[in-house]
Design a protein around this motif. Structure first.
Motif, short mmCIF file in Angstrom:
data_model
loop_
_atom_site.label_atom_id
_atom_site.label_comp_id
_atom_site.label_asym_id
_atom_site.label_seq_id
_atom_site.Cartn_x
_atom_site.Cartn_y
_atom_site.Cartn_z
N PRO A 39 0.81 -1.22 0.00
CA PRO A 39 0.00 0.00 0.00
C PRO A 39 0.84 1.28 0.00
N ALA A 40 2.09 1.19 0.51
CA ALA A 40 2.93 2.38 0.63
C ALA A 40 4.38 1.91 0.73
N PRO A 41 5.34 2.74 0.33
CA PRO A 41 6.75 2.33 0.35
C PRO A 41 7.25 1.88 1.72
N ASP A 42 6.84 2.59 2.77
CA ASP A 42 7.36 2.26 4.10
C ASP A 42 6.77 0.97 4.66
N ALA A 43 5.82 0.37 3.95
CA ALA A 43 5.28 -0.93 4.37
C ALA A 43 6.11 -2.08 3.81
N LEU A 44 7.09 -1.77 2.96
CA LEU A 44 7.87 -2.82 2.32
C LEU A 44 8.67 -3.66 3.30
N PRO A 45 9.40 -3.07 4.28
CA PRO A 45 10.16 -3.92 5.21
C PRO A 45 9.28 -4.95 5.92
N GLU A 46 8.09 -4.55 6.33
CA GLU A 46 7.21 -5.48 7.02
C GLU A 46 6.73 -6.59 6.08
N ALA A 47 6.40 -6.24 4.84
CA ALA A 47 5.93 -7.24 3.89
C ALA A 47 7.02 -8.29 3.63
N LEU A 48 8.26 -7.84 3.44
CA LEU A 48 9.36 -8.78 3.22
C LEU A 48 9.63 -9.60 4.48
#
Length: 533
Positions: A133-142
């Motif tokens: 949903p947003a760039p800063d959500a990437l670490p959590e998704a990975l």
């Protein structure tokens, strides 16, 4: 830092990814900015299905997830088959894809590569499918993806990134250090009960599946201390080592092993689905367990599938084997080796007419390439190898005859295995029918200089389906297919090629194989069989 740059840094610096498979497209080109010189190797297949199979082979050979960069829409539907195979066999695979801009999703505007819902399309082929949903959500998704790979039942994970986020600013994490994650251990009381049942058993049996491949020493020591005949499934080959006296191999569908299983009073099944393609390849539901069944698996739902369980323990296979072994400090003596030898003597696999053409084939491979990794498609030599081949270590034998059972797997998966294990010889076992699904990946092998041997069993069509039609009184339609000149095709790709029809000529070809690129060896099945007579 942009979202695309953050992705590359996380993959490389946090999760140790060193290889990515993908075909660039206009929707994913920003993923490639900075890839040059990053230390991450990019391999370009000739089809996204090939990318998925390469990632699968890479993962099975190493235990580390294979990673793909895939284009929106057709790229994702192309890789879907490979994801299905990986899901069925619990293979860790990370599929990073693009998707259309956030403000266009679900609007049906006919955008380039648009699917009504790409995320929903792939959800059924993955452990989870997530839209960023947003760039800063990437670490959590990975982090979620690698939590699945490292501490849960693995499989494909799909993360799609809207194309308007690739160049959006992103915040680097405070630390690139990954979290320390541990897999579940079984309940101590349940483990003690399992140990008591196994201690009291007079005719124990052990079933080891692919979940055990990272714990060969614990598995071998436990079955020796239990003195129990042990089925090692196709994906567990090599767990006990080569020709272990307690190893029944992947022969659970054959009568002598079925009889032994039926008579067992306590059965320990670890990291195995007890599924059809391992225990019932004759498809008659004839694998029956009447004794007390103990199951250990990371997936709680798996504990109650396929066979009636009396004791189920949720836990990592390796850790569970180690903890269970603590209850058996001294080896027991219950005639396990004798029971195993009797069953194998009754099977007499080496003299079975159905396997006769393949005994010298695998003997030749073993003699010339003793450390070989065998990667197979759904083809006659692979079906025979499932029963005949014994290997010194796990992660050296895998194929597409299990689970999803796709065609076209062998060649690209062998490329992935060779990339992962450059120090070992890799042989792709393929047939003239199945190899046509992904034959173009020879170009990738040539481009990457991968010294795989492509052992092509040419029996002029879909032999397994021909036989099935004949046995069921169905007229042969669609199985006697036209084959190309494989040697000419291979040469056109820049791949050396030759044709053999005997163990002697096969040995000569293997000994002269190039070490800087692929080598196609076409085996004339009819001539081979005739020369053995």
């Amino acid at each position: 830092m942009t979202c695309a740059q953050l992705l590359l840094h996380l993959l490389r610096d946090t999760y140790g990814v060193d290889t990515v498979f993908g075909i660039p497209g206009v929707h994913t080109v920003e993923l490639y900015r900075g890839l040059e010189g990053s230390g991450v190797r990019h391999v370009t297949p000739r089809h996204e299905q090939g990318a998925g199979f390469m990632a699968d082979g890479y993962a099975r050979a190493t235990g580390r997830p294979g990673v793909c960069f895939i284009i929106t829409g057709p790229g994702m539907t192309n890789i879907a088959t490979a994801m299905g195979q990986a899901l069925a066999d619990s293979v860790p695979m990370l599929v990073i894809s693009s998707v259309n801009r956030r403000d266009t999703l679900g609007r049906g505007q006919g955008r380039l590569h648009e699917l009504p819902s790409q995320q929903q399309t792939l959800a059924g082929l993955s452990r989870f499918s997530h839209t960023l949903p947003a760039p800063d959500a990437l670490p959590e998704a990975l982090a979620r993806a690698f939590a699945v790979f490292r501490s849960s039942r693995p499989g494909p994970v799909h993360i799609e990134i809207p194309i308007d986020l690739f160049n959006a600013p992103a915040t680097a994490p405070a630390s690139w250090q990954p979290p320390a994650l541990y897999r579940a251990a079984p309940d101590p009381q349940g483990l003690a009960t399992a140990a008591q049942w196994l201690q009291e058993a007079s005719r124990p049996l052990v079933l080891l599946g692919g979940g055990c491949v990272d714990a060969p020493e614990a598995a071998r020591t436990l079955v020796e201390h239990l003195d129990a005949p042990t089925v090692t499934t196709i994906n567990a080959k090599g767990v006990l080592g080569e020709r272990h006296p307690l190893d029944l191999g992947a022969n659970a569908a054959l009568p002598a092993v079925r009889e032994l299983a039926h008579d067992a009073d306590v059965i320990l099944a670890v990291g195995t689905e007890l599924g059809e393609t391992d225990y019932d390849v004759v498809f008659d539901d004839g694998f029956r367990l009447t004794g007390k069944l103990i199951r250990i698996d990371l997936d709680p739902e798996q504990l109650v599938r396929n066979q009636q369980v009396l004791l189920g323990l949720v836990g990592d296979a390796g850790r569970s084997l180690e903890l269970l072994l603590e209850h058996f400090p001294q080896p027991l003596q219950r005639g396990g080796r004798e029971r195993t030898a009797t069953a194998l003597d009754t099977l007499a696999l080496a003299s079975d007419p159905a396997f006769a053409p393949f005994v010298p084939l695998f003997a030749t491979l073993k003699e010339v390439l003793p450390e070989v990794v065998l990667v197979g498609d759904s083809t006659a030599p692979v079906y025979a190898a499932n029963h005949l081949v014994s290997l010194p270590a796990p992660r050296r034998f895998f194929n597409a005859s299990t689970g999803y059972g796709t065609l076209g797997y062998g060649l690209p998966a062998a490329l992935g295995a060779q990339l992962a294990r450059p120090e070992l010889p890799v042989v792709a076992l393929v047939g003239d029918g199945g190899v046509m699904f992904t034959l173009s990946e020879i170009a990738t092998a040539v481009e990457e200089g991968l010294p795989i041997v492509i052992l092509l069993w040419h029996n002029a069509g879909y032999e397994e389906i021909r036989r099935y039609m004949d046995n069921h009184g169905v007229e042969r339609i669609g199985v006697d297919i036209q084959a190309p000149d494989f040697l000419a095709l291979a040469t056109g790709f820049g791949c050396l090629a030759t044709r053999v029809d005997s163990p002697t000529t096969l040995a000569q070809a293997l000994e002269s194989r190039p070490l800087d690129g692929p080598f196609l060896i076409e085996v004339d099945a009819e001539g081979w069989t005739r020369n053995l007579a």
